[in-house]
Design a protein around this motif. Structure first.
Motif, PDB file in Angstrom:
ATOM      1  N   LEU A  16      -2.835 -58.867 -27.462  1.00 26.81           N
ATOM      2  CA  LEU A  16      -1.910 -59.707 -26.705  1.00 26.81           C
ATOM      3  C   LEU A  16      -2.431 -60.222 -25.370  1.00 26.81           C
ATOM      4  O   LEU A  16      -2.020 -61.298 -24.932  1.00 26.81           O
ATOM      5  N   ALA A  17      -3.326 -59.508 -24.718  1.00 22.91           N
ATOM      6  CA  ALA A  17      -3.797 -59.946 -23.399  1.00 22.91           C
ATOM      7  C   ALA A  17      -4.357 -61.371 -23.425  1.00 22.91           C
ATOM      8  O   ALA A  17      -3.986 -62.186 -22.568  1.00 22.91           O
ATOM      9  N   PRO A  18      -5.209 -61.742 -24.390  1.00 19.01           N
ATOM     10  CA  PRO A  18      -5.699 -63.130 -24.393  1.00 19.01           C
ATOM     11  C   PRO A  18      -4.603 -64.154 -24.699  1.00 19.01           C
ATOM     12  O   PRO A  18      -4.626 -65.269 -24.168  1.00 19.01           O
ATOM     13  N   ILE A  19      -3.648 -63.777 -25.520  1.00 20.40           N
ATOM     14  CA  ILE A  19      -2.521 -64.674 -25.812  1.00 20.40           C
ATOM     15  C   ILE A  19      -1.703 -64.885 -24.539  1.00 20.40           C
ATOM     16  O   ILE A  19      -1.327 -66.012 -24.201  1.00 20.40           O
ATOM     17  N   TYR A  20      -1.445 -63.801 -23.800  1.00 17.68           N
ATOM     18  CA  TYR A  20      -0.701 -63.903 -22.546  1.00 17.68           C
ATOM     19  C   TYR A  20      -1.459 -64.756 -21.530  1.00 17.68           C
ATOM     20  O   TYR A  20      -0.858 -65.534 -20.782  1.00 17.68           O
ATOM     21  N   LYS A  53       3.476 -45.838 -23.588  1.00 20.35           N
ATOM     22  CA  LYS A  53       2.088 -46.291 -23.492  1.00 20.35           C
ATOM     23  C   LYS A  53       1.714 -47.056 -24.762  1.00 20.35           C
ATOM     24  O   LYS A  53       1.875 -46.562 -25.868  1.00 20.35           O
ATOM     25  N   PRO A  54       1.214 -48.282 -24.598  1.00 25.19           N
ATOM     26  CA  PRO A  54       0.792 -49.050 -25.773  1.00 25.19           C
ATOM     27  C   PRO A  54      -0.619 -48.642 -26.210  1.00 25.19           C
ATOM     28  O   PRO A  54      -1.368 -48.031 -25.435  1.00 25.19           O
ATOM     29  N   THR A  55      -0.972 -49.012 -27.413  1.00 19.11           N
ATOM     30  CA  THR A  55      -2.326 -48.755 -27.886  1.00 19.11           C
ATOM     31  C   THR A  55      -3.277 -49.782 -27.282  1.00 19.11           C
ATOM     32  O   THR A  55      -2.863 -50.894 -26.922  1.00 19.11           O
ATOM     33  N   GLU A  56      -4.522 -49.428 -27.178  1.00 16.58           N
ATOM     34  CA  GLU A  56      -5.538 -50.366 -26.686  1.00 16.58           C
ATOM     35  C   GLU A  56      -5.627 -51.575 -27.613  1.00 16.58           C
ATOM     36  O   GLU A  56      -5.838 -52.698 -27.152  1.00 16.58           O
ATOM     37  N   ASN A  57      -5.479 -51.353 -28.918  1.00 13.71           N
ATOM     38  CA  ASN A  57      -5.545 -52.465 -29.874  1.00 13.71           C
ATOM     39  C   ASN A  57      -4.445 -53.487 -29.616  1.00 13.71           C
ATOM     40  O   ASN A  57      -4.674 -54.692 -29.736  1.00 13.71           O
ATOM     41  N   GLY A  63       8.601 -55.568 -26.738  1.00 12.85           N
ATOM     42  CA  GLY A  63       7.536 -56.402 -26.225  1.00 12.85           C
ATOM     43  C   GLY A  63       6.531 -55.624 -25.401  1.00 12.85           C
ATOM     44  O   GLY A  63       6.813 -54.522 -24.930  1.00 12.85           O
ATOM     45  N   LEU A  64       5.374 -56.208 -25.259  1.00  7.72           N
ATOM     46  CA  LEU A  64       4.344 -55.648 -24.393  1.00  7.72           C
ATOM     47  C   LEU A  64       4.499 -56.300 -23.031  1.00  7.72           C
ATOM     48  O   LEU A  64       4.573 -57.529 -22.930  1.00  7.72           O
ATOM     49  N   VAL A  65       4.566 -55.477 -21.981  1.00  6.45           N
ATOM     50  CA  VAL A  65       4.709 -56.008 -20.637  1.00  6.45           C
ATOM     51  C   VAL A  65       3.624 -55.434 -19.726  1.00  6.45           C
ATOM     52  O   VAL A  65       3.179 -54.307 -19.890  1.00  6.45           O
ATOM     53  N   LYS A  66       3.210 -56.272 -18.805  1.00  8.39           N
ATOM     54  CA  LYS A  66       2.281 -55.855 -17.761  1.00  8.39           C
ATOM     55  C   LYS A  66       3.096 -55.757 -16.482  1.00  8.39           C
ATOM     56  O   LYS A  66       3.683 -56.743 -16.040  1.00  8.39           O
ATOM     57  N   ASN A  67       3.147 -54.563 -15.915  1.00  3.17           N
ATOM     58  CA  ASN A  67       3.930 -54.333 -14.710  1.00  3.17           C
ATOM     59  C   ASN A  67       3.019 -54.054 -13.523  1.00  3.17           C
ATOM     60  O   ASN A  67       1.890 -53.582 -13.682  1.00  3.17           O
ATOM     61  N   ASP A  88       5.727 -62.053 -37.231  1.00  3.07           N
ATOM     62  CA  ASP A  88       6.363 -62.462 -35.987  1.00  3.07           C
ATOM     63  C   ASP A  88       5.964 -61.470 -34.890  1.00  3.07           C
ATOM     64  O   ASP A  88       5.333 -60.446 -35.157  1.00  3.07           O
ATOM     65  N   TYR A  89       6.302 -61.797 -33.689  1.00  5.78           N
ATOM     66  CA  TYR A  89       5.899 -61.010 -32.515  1.00  5.78           C
ATOM     67  C   TYR A  89       6.318 -59.545 -32.646  1.00  5.78           C
ATOM     68  O   TYR A  89       5.502 -58.641 -32.524  1.00  5.78           O
ATOM     69  N   VAL A  90       7.588 -59.299 -32.919  1.00 10.76           N
ATOM     70  CA  VAL A  90       8.097 -57.926 -32.977  1.00 10.76           C
ATOM     71  C   VAL A  90       7.460 -57.156 -34.123  1.00 10.76           C
ATOM     72  O   VAL A  90       7.036 -56.015 -33.950  1.00 10.76           O
ATOM     73  N   ALA A  91       7.382 -57.755 -35.310  1.00 10.45           N
ATOM     74  CA  ALA A  91       6.782 -57.064 -36.455  1.00 10.45           C
ATOM     75  C   ALA A  91       5.340 -56.674 -36.159  1.00 10.45           C
ATOM     76  O   ALA A  91       4.898 -55.579 -36.518  1.00 10.45           O
ATOM     77  N   THR A  92       4.622 -57.555 -35.486  1.00 10.19           N
ATOM     78  CA  THR A  92       3.235 -57.248 -35.136  1.00 10.19           C
ATOM     79  C   THR A  92       3.173 -56.079 -34.161  1.00 10.19           C
ATOM     80  O   THR A  92       2.367 -55.157 -34.342  1.00 10.19           O
ATOM     81  N   LEU A  93       4.006 -56.096 -33.140  1.00  9.00           N
ATOM     82  CA  LEU A  93       3.998 -55.006 -32.174  1.00  9.00           C
ATOM     83  C   LEU A  93       4.353 -53.687 -32.819  1.00  9.00           C
ATOM     84  O   LEU A  93       3.696 -52.666 -32.560  1.00  9.00           O
ATOM     85  N   LEU A  94       5.367 -53.682 -33.654  1.00  9.06           N
ATOM     86  CA  LEU A  94       5.821 -52.436 -34.250  1.00  9.06           C
ATOM     87  C   LEU A  94       4.797 -51.815 -35.193  1.00  9.06           C
ATOM     88  O   LEU A  94       4.747 -50.598 -35.336  1.00  9.06           O
ATOM     89  N   GLN A  95       3.944 -52.631 -35.800  1.00  9.10           N
ATOM     90  CA  GLN A  95       2.955 -52.072 -36.708  1.00  9.10           C
ATOM     91  C   GLN A  95       1.927 -51.204 -35.960  1.00  9.10           C
ATOM     92  O   GLN A  95       1.292 -50.353 -36.563  1.00  9.10           O
ATOM     93  N   PHE A  96       1.808 -51.381 -34.653  1.00  3.28           N
ATOM     94  CA  PHE A  96       0.883 -50.568 -33.870  1.00  3.28           C
ATOM     95  C   PHE A  96       1.448 -49.169 -33.613  1.00  3.28           C
ATOM     96  O   PHE A  96       0.751 -48.313 -33.080  1.00  3.28           O
ATOM     97  N   PHE A  97       2.709 -48.940 -33.982  1.00  2.00           N
ATOM     98  CA  PHE A  97       3.335 -47.644 -33.721  1.00  2.00           C
ATOM     99  C   PHE A  97       3.819 -46.954 -34.992  1.00  2.00           C
ATOM    100  O   PHE A  97       4.564 -46.009 -34.922  1.00  2.00           O
ATOM    101  N   GLU A  98       3.393 -47.435 -36.131  1.00  2.00           N
ATOM    102  CA  GLU A  98       3.827 -46.801 -37.390  1.00  2.00           C
ATOM    103  C   GLU A  98       2.933 -45.658 -37.745  1.00  2.00           C
ATOM    104  O   GLU A  98       1.815 -45.530 -37.376  1.00  2.00           O
TER     105      GLU A  98
END
Length: 167
Positions: free
Chosen positions: A119-123, A110-114, A73-77, A157-167
């Motif tokens: 996710l930021a607007p969804i959050y 570190k996540p990608t800007e994309n 998941g993407l988290v804001k800390n 789904d959430y995880v599949a979407t996140l993982l595609q940013f790191f392939e």
């Protein structure tokens, strides 16, 4: 407060017990968070939870790791001084020799800007949903359902979407 960034080649690592009390944190975690190691060890991991992080994501996290599955998941800390940083988190249960969960191991990079931009607007919408509910549990459930619906609408789904940013 300003956003803190960390190099692409560094990872943040922490370990907790089953109650999410920090038992280990690496030098990158200490540096990014602004805390001393002695201020982190023995504290609940949510010491770094940013108030703009929807509780619905944490509901999904705990449901996932309770089944001894990995969470992505993407988290804001939040840093000690109030600054913040985004991290792509992978949280896995630590098991004893009998397969019983004895803690959790978290690796964040570190996540990608994309990914942040997706996710930021969804959050933000999830937070609004949570704030509209008088009951904390109802708000968390409603925001989690919103998240699931958003990703169903993306055809992923959430995880599949996140993982595609790191392939």
């Amino acid at each position: 407060m300003p956003e803190v960034s960390f190099p692409d080649n560094q990872i943040i690592v922490s370990k907790t017990d089953t109650k999410s009390i920090i038992t280990y944190c690496n030098a990158t975690f200490i540096s990014i968070s602004g805390y001393q190691e002695s201020e982190l060890i023995g504290q609940p991991h949510n010491i770094i939870r940013h108030p703009e992080m929807p509780k619905g994501v944490y509901k999904m996290l705990w449901q996932t790791i309770a089944k001894q599955d990995e969470f992505f998941g993407l988290v804001k800390n939040r840093c000690k001084n109030g600054d913040y940083y985004w991290a792509f988190a992978n949280i896995s249960p630590s098991l004893d020799a009998n397969g019983k969960t004895i803690g959790y191991y978290s690796v964040r990079r570190k996540p990608t800007e994309n990914l942040i931009n997706l996710l930021a607007p969804i959050y933000e919408n999830m937070l609004k949903i949570e704030q509209q509910q008088s009951d904390k549990e109802a708000g968390m459930n409603a925001s989690w359902q919103y998240l699931l619906n958003e990703f169903d609408g993306l055809g992923e789904d959430y995880v599949a979407t996140l993982l595609q940013f790191f392939e």
